[in-house]
Design an enzyme around this catalytic site. Structure first.
Site, PDB file in Angstrom:
ATOM      1  N   ASP A 104       0.868  -1.179   0.000  1.00 32.11           N
ATOM      2  CA  ASP A 104       0.000   0.000   0.000  1.00 32.11           C
ATOM      3  C   ASP A 104       0.902   1.225   0.000  1.00 32.11           C
ATOM      4  OD1 ASP A 104      -1.714   2.085   0.486  1.00 32.11           O
ATOM      5  OD2 ASP A 104      -2.626   1.223   2.289  1.00 32.11           O
ATOM      6  N   SER A 183      -1.091  13.936 -14.274  1.00 33.24           N
ATOM      7  CA  SER A 183      -2.300  14.007 -15.094  1.00 33.24           C
ATOM      8  C   SER A 183      -2.469  15.412 -15.644  1.00 33.24           C
ATOM      9  CB  SER A 183      -3.534  13.641 -14.256  1.00 33.24           C
ATOM     10  OG  SER A 183      -4.726  13.898 -14.964  1.00 33.24           O
ATOM     11  N   TYR A 196      -8.409  15.352  -6.469  1.00 30.91           N
ATOM     12  CA  TYR A 196      -7.609  14.652  -7.495  1.00 30.91           C
ATOM     13  C   TYR A 196      -6.733  15.661  -8.230  1.00 30.91           C
ATOM     14  CZ  TYR A 196      -6.514  11.761 -11.579  1.00 30.91           C
ATOM     15  OH  TYR A 196      -5.871  11.073 -12.582  1.00 30.91           O
ATOM     16  N   SER A 199      -3.845  16.816  -6.049  1.00 34.19           N
ATOM     17  CA  SER A 199      -2.792  15.810  -5.869  1.00 34.19           C
ATOM     18  C   SER A 199      -1.910  15.717  -7.109  1.00 34.19           C
ATOM     19  CB  SER A 199      -3.414  14.444  -5.553  1.00 34.19           C
ATOM     20  OG  SER A 199      -4.108  13.915  -6.672  1.00 34.19           O
ATOM     21  N   LYS A 200      -2.503  15.847  -8.295  1.00 39.43           N
ATOM     22  CA  LYS A 200      -1.731  15.744  -9.532  1.00 39.43           C
ATOM     23  C   LYS A 200      -0.909  17.015  -9.777  1.00 39.43           C
ATOM     24  CE  LYS A 200      -2.987  11.601 -10.619  1.00 39.43           C
ATOM     25  NZ  LYS A 200      -1.998  10.499 -10.640  1.00 39.43           N
TER      26      LYS A 200
END
Length: 337
Positions: A104, A183, A196, A199-200
């Site tokens: 993980d 991304s 999201y 974080s990218k």
């Protein structure tokens, strides 16, 4: 201080304008370097490559591409059966040896363990592919418990950082590379994907800084995919309750009619980019134009995303992006029953 600021304004603007005269020469030099890298790409035969998030999607197909090039692989993910299936395929299609390690990436101890296990088994590490990720999809105001969104940073950002931290000494020894899967969401901001996107964007900033710190000791390729045919674009999102669920309706809202690149083509482009030692790769390449929209027309991009994905209604089912997709699907049913 005011005088210093005024002086810097004059100096920086003047230097920037003068630099434009050398832009063509700079581009030409870059083209020569790119050609040389293409002609003398890295031979991956026998190289040791660790890939996180290797049980599905981009990570799975990166494993297949590296295997075809003769790399030895360490595959990391949480799903044992899927991971074992991917490892078996890798050895069939060309990898001399593939091991899988349950782990993980959001657990710092797990990250140390799978990096150490890889080096202890193979004796080296040449490429680290930081790929594992999840996508929370929910409006910020709709969260009942905001901590349910924390896996976005724990997995997408910290998972990559932890892995890189423990891998760095081994990569310096082998003159290796980090390939980080960020991304286009790092600069194209769609509603419901705030965590999201954050974080990218954090990945891009962190690894650009790390590239400066490492210099030539470790190569870094930052990959920014657009819509790729993976579990995410099939609607597998992290719900506001913190559970991974498949929501096809929400997928239709967030993705709608946007063209989705094949995961095989994406993985092949990433491996070739890593072999060349590219600094950046965007797949599909047309997504690079969105950077210009973001820089020069941010209001238009933000307004378009808000209108298409949120729309005037109170329900996501009323969004124009979903209604357009429904109409197109209805037409397809009439023409191709």
């Amino acid at each position: 201080m005011d005088l210093a600021d005024k002086l810097m304004n004059v100096i920086v603007i003047t230097i920037s304008l003068l630099a434009l005269f050398f832009l063509h020469q700079y581009r030409f030099l870059n083209s020569l370097i790119s050609t040389a890298r293409t002609l003398f790409k890295e031979n991956l035969t026998g190289k040791v490559v660790l890939i996180t998030g290797a049980s599905s999607g981009i990570g799975e197909h990166l494993a297949y591409e590296y295997a075809r090039k003769g790399a030895r692989l360490a595959l990391v993910a949480r799903r044992k059966q899927r991971l074992q299936e991917v490892a078996d395929v890798c050895e069939i299609i060309g990898s001399p040896e593939t091991v899988y390690i349950l782990g993980d990436v959001s657990d710092i101890d797990d990250c140390k363990r799978f990096i150490d296990a890889t080096v202890n088994h193979f004796g080296q590490l040449d490429h680290l592919v930081a790929n594992a990720g999840v996508a929370p999809v929910c409006l910020f105001e709709d969260y009942d418990d905001i901590t349910k969104a924390s896996p976005a940073m724990d997995i997408n950002f910290w998972g990559s950082v932890y892995s890189s931290y423990f891998a760095q000494k081994h990569l310096k020894k082998s003159k290796g590379k980090i390939i980080v899967i960020s991304s286009c969401a790092g600069w194209v901001f769609a509603p419901r994907t705030a965590f999201y996107n954050a974080s990218k964007a954090a990945l891009i900033s962190f690894y650009e800084t790390l590239r400066i710190e490492f210099g030539t000791r470790i190569g870094i390729t930052i990959v920014t995919p657009g819509f790729i045919d993976t579990e995410m674009t099939e609607g597998k999102f992290l719900s506001k309750e913190g559970r991974l669920e498949v929501d096809r309706e929400m997928r239709d809202v967030q993705v709608s009619l946007m063209p989705v690149e094949s995961v095989e083509k994406c993985a092949k482009a990433i491996v070739e980019s890593a072999r060349r030692g590219d600094r950046y790769l965007t797949v599909p390449s047309w997504m690079e134009t969105t950077i210009l929209w973001k820089v020069f027309c941010p209001e238009i991009m933000d307004g378009w995303n808000r209108f298409m994905i949120l729309g005037p209604g109170s329900s996501y089912r009323d969004s124009p992006s979903k209604k357009i997709l429904d109409v197109v699907n209805d037409i397809k049913q009439l023409l191709l029953p």
